[in-house]
Enzyme design. Structure first.
Site, PDB file in Angstrom:
ATOM      1  N   HIS A 150       0.700  -1.334  -0.118  1.00 33.06           N
ATOM      2  CA  HIS A 150      -0.102   0.014  -0.011  1.00 33.06           C
ATOM      3  C   HIS A 150       0.896   1.287   0.061  1.00 33.06           C
ATOM      4  O   HIS A 150       1.360   1.486   0.961  1.00 33.06           O
ATOM      5  CB  HIS A 150      -0.770   0.104   1.220  1.00 33.06           C
ATOM      6  CG  HIS A 150      -1.732   0.992   1.149  1.00 33.06           C
ATOM      7  ND1 HIS A 150      -3.108   1.150   1.838  1.00 33.06           N
ATOM      8  CD2 HIS A 150      -1.988   2.378   0.556  1.00 33.06           C
ATOM      9  CE1 HIS A 150      -3.894   2.393   1.676  1.00 33.06           C
ATOM     10  NE2 HIS A 150      -2.836   3.029   0.830  1.00 33.06           N
TER      11      HIS A 150
ATOM     12  N   GLU B  29      -7.918   1.616  -2.909  1.00 33.75           N
ATOM     13  CA  GLU B  29      -8.252   2.301  -1.933  1.00 33.75           C
ATOM     14  C   GLU B  29      -9.605   2.832  -2.287  1.00 33.75           C
ATOM     15  O   GLU B  29     -10.146   3.302  -1.286  1.00 33.75           O
ATOM     16  CB  GLU B  29      -7.310   3.376  -1.670  1.00 33.75           C
ATOM     17  CG  GLU B  29      -7.344   3.787  -0.211  1.00 33.75           C
ATOM     18  CD  GLU B  29      -6.058   4.753   0.294  1.00 33.75           C
ATOM     19  OE1 GLU B  29      -6.062   4.955   1.438  1.00 33.75           O
ATOM     20  OE2 GLU B  29      -5.051   4.793  -0.503  1.00 33.75           O
TER      21      GLU B  29
ATOM     22  N   HIS C 270     -11.205   3.711   4.449  1.00 34.38           N
ATOM     23  CA  HIS C 270     -11.884   4.989   4.602  1.00 34.38           C
ATOM     24  C   HIS C 270     -13.292   5.037   4.674  1.00 34.38           C
ATOM     25  O   HIS C 270     -14.128   5.328   4.088  1.00 34.38           O
ATOM     26  CB  HIS C 270     -11.654   5.997   3.246  1.00 34.38           C
ATOM     27  CG  HIS C 270     -10.152   6.270   2.840  1.00 34.38           C
ATOM     28  ND1 HIS C 270      -9.906   7.581   3.504  1.00 34.38           N
ATOM     29  CD2 HIS C 270      -9.024   5.724   2.515  1.00 34.38           C
ATOM     30  CE1 HIS C 270      -8.575   7.623   3.051  1.00 34.38           C
ATOM     31  NE2 HIS C 270      -8.134   6.444   2.678  1.00 34.38           N
TER      32      HIS C 270
ATOM     33  N   HIS D  92      -4.871   0.750   6.257  1.00 33.23           N
ATOM     34  CA  HIS D  92      -3.980   1.685   7.098  1.00 33.23           C
ATOM     35  C   HIS D  92      -4.749   1.784   8.507  1.00 33.23           C
ATOM     36  O   HIS D  92      -5.636   2.858   8.989  1.00 33.23           O
ATOM     37  CB  HIS D  92      -3.582   3.154   6.658  1.00 33.23           C
ATOM     38  CG  HIS D  92      -4.748   3.808   5.770  1.00 33.23           C
ATOM     39  ND1 HIS D  92      -5.990   4.112   6.157  1.00 33.23           N
ATOM     40  CD2 HIS D  92      -4.340   4.475   4.659  1.00 33.23           C
ATOM     41  CE1 HIS D  92      -6.421   4.645   5.300  1.00 33.23           C
ATOM     42  NE2 HIS D  92      -5.726   4.839   4.327  1.00 33.23           N
TER      43      HIS D  92
ATOM     44  N   ASN E 137      -6.309   5.145  10.761  1.00 32.30           N
ATOM     45  CA  ASN E 137      -6.457   6.235   9.881  1.00 32.30           C
ATOM     46  C   ASN E 137      -7.663   6.013   9.053  1.00 32.30           C
ATOM     47  O   ASN E 137      -7.793   5.202   8.381  1.00 32.30           O
ATOM     48  CB  ASN E 137      -5.260   6.366   8.986  1.00 32.30           C
ATOM     49  CG  ASN E 137      -3.820   6.775   9.889  1.00 32.30           C
ATOM     50  OD1 ASN E 137      -3.898   8.020  10.344  1.00 32.30           O
ATOM     51  ND2 ASN E 137      -3.191   5.804  10.525  1.00 32.30           N
TER      52      ASN E 137
ATOM     53  N   ARG F 253     -16.309   2.408  24.669  1.00 30.57           N
ATOM     54  CA  ARG F 253     -17.742   2.169  24.226  1.00 30.57           C
ATOM     55  C   ARG F 253     -18.234   1.909  22.856  1.00 30.57           C
ATOM     56  O   ARG F 253     -19.100   1.363  22.441  1.00 30.57           O
ATOM     57  CB  ARG F 253     -18.491   3.242  25.202  1.00 30.57           C
ATOM     58  CG  ARG F 253     -18.686   3.018  26.609  1.00 30.57           C
ATOM     59  CD  ARG F 253     -19.755   4.002  27.334  1.00 30.57           C
ATOM     60  NE  ARG F 253     -19.662   3.734  28.680  1.00 30.57           N
ATOM     61  CZ  ARG F 253     -19.230   4.766  29.301  1.00 30.57           C
ATOM     62  NH1 ARG F 253     -18.745   5.950  28.803  1.00 30.57           N
ATOM     63  NH2 ARG F 253     -19.353   4.593  30.628  1.00 30.57           N
TER      64      ARG F 253
ATOM     65  N   ASP G 153       5.414   5.192  10.183  1.00 32.77           N
ATOM     66  CA  ASP G 153       6.268   6.421   9.693  1.00 32.77           C
ATOM     67  C   ASP G 153       6.637   7.636  10.859  1.00 32.77           C
ATOM     68  O   ASP G 153       7.727   8.456  10.531  1.00 32.77           O
ATOM     69  CB  ASP G 153       5.976   7.188   8.367  1.00 32.77           C
ATOM     70  CG  ASP G 153       4.441   8.118   8.776  1.00 32.77           C
ATOM     71  OD1 ASP G 153       3.776   7.713   9.676  1.00 32.77           O
ATOM     72  OD2 ASP G 153       4.045   8.571   7.903  1.00 32.77           O
TER      73      ASP G 153
ATOM     74  N   ASP H  39       2.416   3.790   2.713  1.00 32.56           N
ATOM     75  CA  ASP H  39       1.439   4.908   2.224  1.00 32.56           C
ATOM     76  C   ASP H  39       2.039   5.975   1.597  1.00 32.56           C
ATOM     77  O   ASP H  39       1.636   7.180   1.493  1.00 32.56           O
ATOM     78  CB  ASP H  39       0.415   5.181   3.341  1.00 32.56           C
ATOM     79  CG  ASP H  39      -0.633   5.721   2.679  1.00 32.56           C
ATOM     80  OD1 ASP H  39      -1.262   5.563   1.484  1.00 32.56           O
ATOM     81  OD2 ASP H  39      -1.530   6.528   3.445  1.00 32.56           O
TER      82      ASP H  39
END
Length: 375
Positions: A52, A122, A188, A209, A212, A220, A241, A267
């Site tokens: 990735h 992605e 995402h 990732h 992120n 909770r 990184d 990434d």
């Protein structure tokens, strides 16, 4: 070639003092003759695999040219990443098809750089809420027919298709229909725990990732991260990184998930290996200072400016992860996730002879690709 005086990383995830024999571009059992390379006590590890990343040296995979892929592959090999699966961005479907078809054509030609062994999609089946550096104009709901167009355009190179399972449309049906053709990842996404867990139970097996572009992990509302933890078949990417994830969280994630399920990724975007300045990612302007890449529009993180070999150094030297674990998560685990462990990911007889020599400070001393020492 015979590489002597090295500490060889084994499939048992240990280093052993022994020699490496290479014949006809693959690892061999033994040899009585051949060029001898003195490893001078270096660590000998398999060539890294980045499944990735977006680009480097001013080029992006989504430039959609053979030149871009060739230059990316050349740079990656030079720093010890000998196999790659670049990631696409959220772009118009027709544009993505063109990019994938160019990659398929490139794959058929001889390459001196890192091997192109896959593509990690992605987008475009992601969420507006967690779009990050993706262009929301081209976000789409899960669509089996569009996914099939991607698979056909890439001629089988697409290995991962990312989705946001909470999006409109029947994401569970999508997963069930494509899971035997391609790995389905959560990417995402703003999904809660129950939605993410249902997606994994339906057959999704990968998390893009981790931490992120997804909801935070709280006591909770564990969200996607909790669902990954509870789904033992799911592999998760980590960007190590030193910017995207705090070292304490990286250490905690290894304890929670276990080293078998973590894949180190970079990434990295086109600014990697380049001076500070303004670049683009997915058509959006990105400012790069040091190893931090942020959207010019709102300051959000936009990929990284760190290659995978440097990520390995960071995770070992700054985050306290054992070298043996870091190497496995950048070689063996991605190879297994991509379905290419029979050829890549370990220094094992019969596999492609891709080896990286690192000194005790983890500085690069040599890269051997297909049995040949790279200049």
């Amino acid at each position: 070639m015979i590489i002597k005086n090295v500490k060889v990383f084994t499939e048992n995830k240990t280093f052993e003092d022994k020699e490496i024999v290479i014949r006809d571009g693959v690892f061999a059992e033994s040899s009585e003759d051949g060029e001898v390379l003195d490893g001078e006590g270096c660590y000998a590890i398999p060539g890294l695999i980045d499944l990735h990343f977006h680009g480097c040296m001013g080029y992006d995979f989504c430039d959609g040219t053979k030149e871009a892929i060739a230059e990316i592959a050349k740079y990656e090999a030079s720093i010890g990443v000998t196999a790659i699966a670049p990631a696409t961005m959220t772009l118009p479907v027709a544009e993505l098809e063109r990019i994938l078809s160019v990659a398929a054509e490139y794959k058929k030609e001889a390459s001196k750089g890192a091997d192109l062994i896959g593509i990690n999609m992605e987008g475009p089946f992601i969420s507006q809420e967690k779009k990050g550096a993706q262009d929301e104009r081209y976000i789409a709901s899960c669509d089996v027919s569009i996914c099939q167009r991607f698979l056909e355009a890439s001629e089988g190179l697409v290995k991962f298709v990312g989705i946001a399972p909470e999006k409109s449309g029947d994401s569970l049906k999508f997963i069930e229909e494509v899971k035997d053709k391609v790995n389905v990842s959560l990417a995402h996404t703003n999904a809660d725990y129950d939605t993410a867990k249902a997606a994994f139970d339906a057959g999704a097996n990968h998390a893009v990732h981790l931490y992120n572009a997804m909801p935070a992990f709280t006591h909770r509302a564990p969200g996607v991260i909790g669902a990954v933890s509870d789904s033992e078949h799911v592999m998760s990417e980590l960007i190590c990184d030193g910017v995207h994830i705090h070292p304490s969280v990286v250490r905690a994630t290894f304890k929670m998930m276990g080293e078998e399920r973590i894949i180190l990724i970079s990434d990295s975007m086109r600014a990697t290996g380049m001076p500070d300045g303004q670049y683009t990612l997915g058509g959006l302007n990105v400012n790069v200072t040091g190893n931090r890449a942020t959207l010019a529009s709102n300051g959000a993180l936009a990929g990284s400016a760190t290659n995978l070999m440097d990520c390995v150094r960071v995770v070992v030297k700054q985050m306290g992860i054992p070298l043996e674990t870091a190497v496995a998560c950048a070689t063996m685990n991605p190879a297994k996730s991509l379905g290419v462990y029979q050829e890549y990911g370990s220094i094992t007889t019969g596999k492609k002879a891709n080896v990286v020599l690192l000194n005790q400070e983890l500085e690069l001393k040599a890269v051997i690709k297909d049995g040949h020492l790279l200049a």
